[in-house]
Design a protein around this motif. Structure first.
Motif, PDB file in Angstrom:
ATOM      1  N   PHE A 202       0.836  -1.204   0.000  1.00  0.00           N
ATOM      2  CA  PHE A 202       0.000   0.000   0.000  1.00  0.00           C
ATOM      3  C   PHE A 202       0.873   1.257   0.000  1.00  0.00           C
ATOM      4  CE2 PHE A 202      -1.855   3.394   2.591  1.00  0.00           C
ATOM      5  CZ  PHE A 202      -2.986   3.701   1.859  1.00  0.00           C
ATOM      6  N   CYS A 203       1.877   1.289   0.893  1.00  0.00           N
ATOM      7  CA  CYS A 203       2.761   2.450   0.988  1.00  0.00           C
ATOM      8  C   CYS A 203       3.565   2.633  -0.299  1.00  0.00           C
ATOM      9  CB  CYS A 203       3.704   2.310   2.181  1.00  0.00           C
ATOM     10  SG  CYS A 203       2.875   2.402   3.784  1.00  0.00           S
ATOM     11  N   TYR A 204       4.024   1.515  -0.864  1.00  0.00           N
ATOM     12  CA  TYR A 204       4.824   1.578  -2.094  1.00  0.00           C
ATOM     13  C   TYR A 204       4.008   2.170  -3.239  1.00  0.00           C
ATOM     14  CZ  TYR A 204       7.957   0.111  -5.867  1.00  0.00           C
ATOM     15  OH  TYR A 204       8.801   0.104  -6.947  1.00  0.00           O
ATOM     16  N   VAL A 205       2.769   1.726  -3.384  1.00  0.00           N
ATOM     17  CA  VAL A 205       1.909   2.217  -4.469  1.00  0.00           C
ATOM     18  C   VAL A 205       1.622   3.699  -4.284  1.00  0.00           C
ATOM     19  CG1 VAL A 205      -0.401   2.056  -5.485  1.00  0.00           C
ATOM     20  CG2 VAL A 205       0.865  -0.033  -4.930  1.00  0.00           C
ATOM     21  N   LYS A 206       1.328   4.120  -3.047  1.00  0.00           N
ATOM     22  CA  LYS A 206       1.024   5.530  -2.787  1.00  0.00           C
ATOM     23  C   LYS A 206       2.239   6.419  -3.059  1.00  0.00           C
ATOM     24  CE  LYS A 206      -3.286   5.405  -1.394  1.00  0.00           C
ATOM     25  NZ  LYS A 206      -4.359   6.138  -2.106  1.00  0.00           N
ATOM     26  N   ILE A 207       3.420   5.964  -2.607  1.00  0.00           N
ATOM     27  CA  ILE A 207       4.638   6.750  -2.828  1.00  0.00           C
ATOM     28  C   ILE A 207       4.969   6.804  -4.318  1.00  0.00           C
ATOM     29  CG2 ILE A 207       7.124   6.834  -2.387  1.00  0.00           C
ATOM     30  CD1 ILE A 207       6.574   5.628   0.368  1.00  0.00           C
ATOM     31  N   MET A 208       4.717   5.715  -5.041  1.00  0.00           N
ATOM     32  CA  MET A 208       4.985   5.671  -6.469  1.00  0.00           C
ATOM     33  C   MET A 208       4.108   6.680  -7.213  1.00  0.00           C
ATOM     34  SD  MET A 208       5.294   2.310  -8.885  1.00  0.00           S
ATOM     35  CE  MET A 208       3.606   1.771  -8.522  1.00  0.00           C
ATOM     36  N   VAL A 210       3.000   9.494  -5.976  1.00  0.00           N
ATOM     37  CA  VAL A 210       3.559  10.820  -5.687  1.00  0.00           C
ATOM     38  C   VAL A 210       4.813  11.044  -6.520  1.00  0.00           C
ATOM     39  CG1 VAL A 210       4.588  12.264  -3.897  1.00  0.00           C
ATOM     40  CG2 VAL A 210       2.575  10.880  -3.373  1.00  0.00           C
ATOM     41  N   ALA A 211       5.620   9.981  -6.691  1.00  0.00           N
ATOM     42  CA  ALA A 211       6.871  10.095  -7.447  1.00  0.00           C
ATOM     43  C   ALA A 211       6.617  10.480  -8.898  1.00  0.00           C
ATOM     44  CB  ALA A 211       7.643   8.778  -7.385  1.00  0.00           C
ATOM     45  N   LYS A 212       5.505  10.035  -9.453  1.00  0.00           N
ATOM     46  CA  LYS A 212       5.199  10.322 -10.865  1.00  0.00           C
ATOM     47  C   LYS A 212       4.902  11.796 -11.108  1.00  0.00           C
ATOM     48  CE  LYS A 212       3.478   5.743 -12.210  1.00  0.00           C
ATOM     49  NZ  LYS A 212       2.297   4.963 -12.694  1.00  0.00           N
ATOM     50  N   VAL A 213       4.323  12.455 -10.108  1.00  0.00           N
ATOM     51  CA  VAL A 213       3.944  13.863 -10.290  1.00  0.00           C
ATOM     52  C   VAL A 213       4.947  14.823  -9.652  1.00  0.00           C
ATOM     53  CG1 VAL A 213       1.514  13.299 -10.434  1.00  0.00           C
ATOM     54  CG2 VAL A 213       2.499  13.855  -8.209  1.00  0.00           C
ATOM     55  N   THR A 220      13.606  13.618  -6.474  1.00  0.00           N
ATOM     56  CA  THR A 220      14.775  12.852  -6.017  1.00  0.00           C
ATOM     57  C   THR A 220      14.524  12.249  -4.648  1.00  0.00           C
ATOM     58  OG1 THR A 220      16.242  14.331  -7.246  1.00  0.00           O
ATOM     59  CG2 THR A 220      17.246  12.978  -5.524  1.00  0.00           C
ATOM     60  N   SER A 221      13.971  13.059  -3.736  1.00  0.00           N
ATOM     61  CA  SER A 221      13.668  12.583  -2.381  1.00  0.00           C
ATOM     62  C   SER A 221      12.623  11.476  -2.409  1.00  0.00           C
ATOM     63  CB  SER A 221      13.179  13.747  -1.521  1.00  0.00           C
ATOM     64  OG  SER A 221      12.784  13.307  -0.242  1.00  0.00           O
ATOM     65  N   THR A 222      11.606  11.657  -3.269  1.00  0.00           N
ATOM     66  CA  THR A 222      10.537  10.659  -3.365  1.00  0.00           C
ATOM     67  C   THR A 222      11.066   9.343  -3.933  1.00  0.00           C
ATOM     68  OG1 THR A 222       8.920  12.423  -3.698  1.00  0.00           O
ATOM     69  CG2 THR A 222       8.249  10.203  -4.298  1.00  0.00           C
ATOM     70  N   GLN A 223      11.921   9.437  -4.945  1.00  0.00           N
ATOM     71  CA  GLN A 223      12.497   8.232  -5.540  1.00  0.00           C
ATOM     72  C   GLN A 223      13.337   7.473  -4.520  1.00  0.00           C
ATOM     73  OE1 GLN A 223      11.967   6.769  -8.324  1.00  0.00           O
ATOM     74  NE2 GLN A 223      10.852   8.302  -9.499  1.00  0.00           N
ATOM     75  N   LYS A 224      14.064   8.204  -3.693  1.00  0.00           N
ATOM     76  CA  LYS A 224      14.872   7.557  -2.660  1.00  0.00           C
ATOM     77  C   LYS A 224      13.983   6.877  -1.622  1.00  0.00           C
ATOM     78  CE  LYS A 224      19.098   8.279  -0.072  1.00  0.00           C
ATOM     79  NZ  LYS A 224      20.193   9.235   0.269  1.00  0.00           N
ATOM     80  N   GLY A 225      12.880   7.541  -1.261  1.00  0.00           N
ATOM     81  CA  GLY A 225      11.929   6.929  -0.340  1.00  0.00           C
ATOM     82  C   GLY A 225      11.301   5.679  -0.925  1.00  0.00           C
ATOM     83  N   LEU A 226      11.027   5.729  -2.228  1.00  0.00           N
ATOM     84  CA  LEU A 226      10.462   4.581  -2.930  1.00  0.00           C
ATOM     85  C   LEU A 226      11.424   3.397  -2.903  1.00  0.00           C
ATOM     86  CD1 LEU A 226       7.830   4.004  -4.542  1.00  0.00           C
ATOM     87  CD2 LEU A 226       9.123   4.530  -6.612  1.00  0.00           C
TER      88      LEU A 226
END
Length: 303
Positions: A202-208, A210-213, A220-226
């Protein structure tokens, strides 16, 4: 002639087993040193212990280190066929059972922290306070102790007094007095890790999403969190597979004993040690701020 052949065949097997034990000792010693270095860095740099992600990371290190020590003790005792009374074995297995669950549940909490930081940045400071972090650790230990409490209650209700003084080789399986206990243990473990895995996905899909937009530094920060969440998912997958290892080993034992020894050794390295050794690498090497603090700590130690 048959006795000589048996003795000659046993020599390479014994050498191989000695080699395997030495490899495990080197690995455990190496990662215990890394854990100790990172624990001292966290407590020396007080700033880290004001942030939830590092407080949870410290909790992981403080649970993984005794887990490595306890599993190593049982491995050595099993290898040298050292027996102990069941009450002493019970104390070791209580710690082992508790620490088995603390790591994956803490990883889940760390994943949720990354989810809040990336998907709910305006509420991160409010939700991920130092006080809430300490409450979170108490909840983690409470949830981790539920399976242990269930099985201790069943064992104390079923075991006779004479059982506590019987010498035996210590394993968790000696406390399973009825076949249905094994099924109950498996069901509880699968429920825990299935729930954890659903949260991770669930967390991975939600962060992904956010990473797209996201753009610029946020991207960069979002990709690292992903990537961090993906690594947590990999750790949890290894932990989940370790639950199936006893069933695989029992089936292999019916085929060939030497194969059973090799499979059990492989499972121990890949599915028990490896997940506990990934956390210090994920946060110790990928987190630039913490890695710099570790390097500084090492330099001061050499002066």
């Amino acid at each position: 002639m048959g006795d000589n052949n048996s003795w000659i065949g046993a020599v390479p097997t014994q050498r191989r087993m000695n080699y395997q034990i030495i490899v495990v000792q080197v690995l455990i010693a190496y990662f215990l040193c890394i854990n100790l270095l990172q624990i001292t860095t966290l407590f020396k740099q007080g700033l880290f212990l004001t942030m939830m992600r590092y407080i949870l990371f410290a909790n992981t290190l403080l649970s993984d280190s005794p887990f490595l020590i306890l599993t190593n003790i049982l491995l050595i005792f099993s290898f040298f066929r050292v027996t102990m009374e069941i009450w002493l074995c019970l104390i070791i297995c209580i710690g082992l059972s508790l620490y088995t669950f603390i790591t994956p549940i803490t990883l889940t909490a760390m994943t949720l922290e990354r989810f809040v930081a990336i998907c709910m940045p305006l509420r991160h400071g409010e939700l991920c306070t130092m006080r809430n972090s300490l409450h979170c650790i108490l909840i983690i230990h409470g949830i981790s102790s539920i399976p242990l409490s269930i099985f201790l209650s069943i064992f104390f209700a079923s075991a006779t007094r004479t059982l506590y003084t019987q010498p035996l080789i210590c394993t968790v399986e000696v406390f399973i007095l009825h076949s249905w206990q094994q099924h109950l243990r498996s069901a509880i473990n699968q429920l825990y890790f299935l729930t954890i895995f659903v949260i991770i996905v669930f967390c991975y899909v939600k962060i992904m999403k956010v990473a797209k937009v996201a753009s610029g530094e946020n991207r960069t920060s979002t990709q690292k969190g992903l990537q961090t969440v993906a690594l947590h998912a990999f750790q949890l997958m290894l932990c989940l597979i370790s639950l199936w290892c006893p069933f695989i080993e029992a089936a292999v034992l019916q085929i060939d004993f030497l194969l059973y020894i090799n499979v059990r050794y492989f499972n121990y390295i890949v599915f028990i040690l490896a997940p506990r050794c990934l956390s210090p690498l994920i946060y110790g090497l990928r987190d630039e701020k913490f890695f710099l603090a570790v390097k500084t700590n090492v330099c001061f130690g050499l002066q």
